[in-house]
Design a protein around this motif. Structure first.
Motif, short mmCIF file in Angstrom:
data_model
loop_
_atom_site.label_atom_id
_atom_site.label_comp_id
_atom_site.label_asym_id
_atom_site.label_seq_id
_atom_site.Cartn_x
_atom_site.Cartn_y
_atom_site.Cartn_z
N GLU A 36 -34.40 60.70 25.67
CA GLU A 36 -35.05 59.39 25.14
C GLU A 36 -34.64 58.37 26.31
N LEU A 37 -33.75 58.49 27.14
CA LEU A 37 -33.76 57.63 28.29
C LEU A 37 -34.51 58.14 29.51
N LEU A 38 -34.53 59.32 29.75
CA LEU A 38 -35.43 60.03 30.74
C LEU A 38 -37.08 59.68 30.13
N ALA A 39 -37.41 59.55 28.91
CA ALA A 39 -38.90 59.31 28.27
C ALA A 39 -38.96 57.97 28.91
N HIS A 40 -38.09 56.82 28.48
CA HIS A 40 -38.38 55.39 28.55
C HIS A 40 -38.43 55.26 30.34
N MET A 41 -37.81 55.91 31.01
CA MET A 41 -37.81 55.85 32.62
C MET A 41 -39.19 56.22 33.02
N LEU A 42 -39.75 57.42 32.36
CA LEU A 42 -40.93 58.15 32.91
C LEU A 42 -42.08 57.13 32.48
N ASP A 43 -41.90 56.59 31.54
CA ASP A 43 -43.14 55.58 30.92
C ASP A 43 -42.90 54.08 31.20
N ALA A 44 -41.85 53.84 31.99
CA ALA A 44 -41.65 52.64 32.59
C ALA A 44 -41.24 51.77 31.29
N ARG A 45 -40.64 51.96 30.55
CA ARG A 45 -40.36 51.32 29.18
C ARG A 45 -39.07 50.72 29.23
#
Length: 513
Positions: A275-284
């Protein structure tokens, strides 16, 4: 004190008609069990205090080999060796007698008319007095299991059982010697060396019980634990009668429970990291929050790279987080079909661990160092770009910025201009008409311009593929029969993949039709 039957006690039983060949000084050795085996490696399946019974015709005829057999079971803590006489039993050599005297391990001879079953039954009957003590120890073991299943224990079941039995138990990764989660404290360096040496000698194949010699003459027992990742339980200073194999495998059951609980904890951690990496990839996520949460995973952005992986062993991807944890490598993992993304320290051992787990079929693209969390989307484009280059390399991996055939498109701006100039009209046509000409062109080029392979990949008729390629030529103004036009179109498709990521998993060029 628990009193067990001895070799001398069995020798005195008239119905067994046993005779002593050599090793009389060891007649006082206790016998916990009688074990029949004709294996030359029988010691690998013994835990100690067993009476090994072997058919005479399987005994080596050479004196040195007879002595070596005895020395092996003596090293495993055997109480004695019973040789069942038969017409094909070779002569018992002086070397065997000398080894028996030196090791103080009795060698007995059983007549052909006495079965091994009778000897085993005699041992079991004689040791019935010790059953209560053994049951009490097993009850302690499963009390720890019951408490662990009833809720979150205040300490690990393995640690609790070790304390109650007055021994040391370690759950270790046999490839690294590292302890597993809550099974700490760290094992002594001598114990780790003994584990690693034993596993290396056996090429990673661990038999029933492995006897580990430790510094100072101490000994330990090692058994394998069923788990997704290789795991062993090492027991040091097991008290009598806990040195028999049955109790050791009861302990292995407790260890397996702890491994399963630890795997559940790591799965929860994997989901949080994804979840953390997804937020970082999506600039969230903002920089400060991302940096704080990365620190909880042991990651520093300035020391990390983003790795994009295509293909690889599916089971390896599923358990990759366990492998990295066993090697003490911090990680974040996220699966976004058709790629797996991994945020890892920029270290050779981290990439080697991933390669070893996913297999040689996996293709790796590695970004420039992350630097800051807000650069993660750019690192994703770099990793995907490197991935497009890696497939043609012998080691199937590439780093962004490595020297390759697409040097003109190292930057994102150059890639965007290439896409707009070459594919812009085709993309606009697809958007207006709901067609898939760009995807069809990519499939056609990846499939070696084979009509049949492209049709199979797109699940359409071959004539449909031919019609679509004619439309591509008309709209782009480029001929697929011209090498220069093909190169420009392929370069534009690679640039688009750099900017947007792969749209789907296409067949590799080396896959059959």
């Amino acid at each position: 004190m628990i009193v067990r039957t001895s070799v001398a006690d069995l020798l005195r039983l008239p119905h067994l008609r046993l005779s002593l060949f050599a090793g009389g000084e060891g007649l006082g050795r206790a016998v916990s069990w009688a074990h029949a085996s004709d294996l030359d490696t029988a010691r690998d399946w013994m835990a100690g205090d067993e009476l090994l019974m072997r058919n005479g015709f399987t005994l080596p005829s050479n004196g040195a080999d007879q002595a070596g057999l005895l020395q092996g079971i003596a090293d495993a803590g055997a109480s004695g060796l019973v040789i069942g006489e038969d017409p094909r039993t070779p002569v018992l050599r002086n070397e065997l007698a000398a080894a028996a005297e030196a090791c103080r391990v009795p060698v007995l001879v059983a007549p052909y008319s006495v079965s091994f079953a009778a000897i085993s039954r005699a041992v079991a009957d004689a040791n019935s007095r010790a059953d209560a003590a053994r049951v009490a120890q097993v009850e302690r073991v499963y009390a720890a299991v019951r408490d662990a299943l009833g809720g979150t224990p205040s300490e690990s079941p393995v640690v609790r059982v070790a304390r109650e039995l007055g021994c040391r138990l370690h759950l270790l990764d046999p490839r690294t010697g590292h302890p597993l989660g809550p099974s700490r404290p760290e094992p002594a360096p001598g114990l780790v060396r003994a584990v690693l040496d034993a596993v290396r000698e056996r090429d990673g194949r661990i038999p029933g019980v492995v006897h580990l010699p430790l510094p100072g003459g101490a000994r330990a027992l090692m058994v394998e634990i069923p788990a997704a990742e290789p795991t062993v339980l090492v027991a040091v200073d097991l008290p009598a009668p806990a040195s028999d194999t049955s109790l050791l495998h009861h302990l292995a059951t407790v260890a397996a429970l702890e491994v399963a609980r630890h795997s559940m904890t790591m799965e929860h951690r994997r989901r949080i990291g994804a979840e953390l990496l997804a937020h970082m990839l999506d600039a969230r996520t903002d920089e400060a929050t991302a940096k704080r949460e990365l620190a909880d995973f042991g990651l520093e952005p300035s020391d990390c790279v983003l790795v994009a992986v295509r293909r690889g062993d599916w089971a390896g991807q599923r358990d990759l987080h366990l492998t990295l944890e066993r090697h003490r490598i911090p990680w974040l993992l996220l699966s976004r079909a058709p790629l797996l993304y991994a945020l890892l320290p920029d270290e050779d051992n981290a990439l080697s661990a991933v390669r070893g787990k996913l297999g040689n079929a996996a293709v790796f693209g590695i970004s420039d160092p992350l630097g800051t969390a807000r650069r993660t989307p750019a690192a994703q484009r770099e990793a995907v770009w490197a991935l497009s280059v890696a497939a043609s390399r012998p080691d199937r991996s590439a780093r962004y910025g490595d020297d390759h055939g697409y040097t003109v498109l190292r930057g994102v701006d150059e890639a965007r201009r290439q896409v707009e100039r070459t594919l812009g009209p085709l993309l606009a046509y697809d958007e207006r008409h709901g067609t898939e000409l760009v995807a069809s062109l990519e499939a056609f080029l990846r499939c070696r311009r084979s009509w049949q392979r492209t049709a199979a990949a797109l699940r359409v008729h071959k004539q449909t593929v031919m019609y679509r390629m004619q439309r591509v030529e008309q709209i782009t103004g480029r001929a697929l029969a011209e090498t220069a036009d093909l190169a420009e179109l392929w370069l534009a498709l690679q640039a688009r993949e750099l900017l947007d990521g792969p749209s789907r998993q296409w067949p590799a060029a080396d896959e059959p039709d």
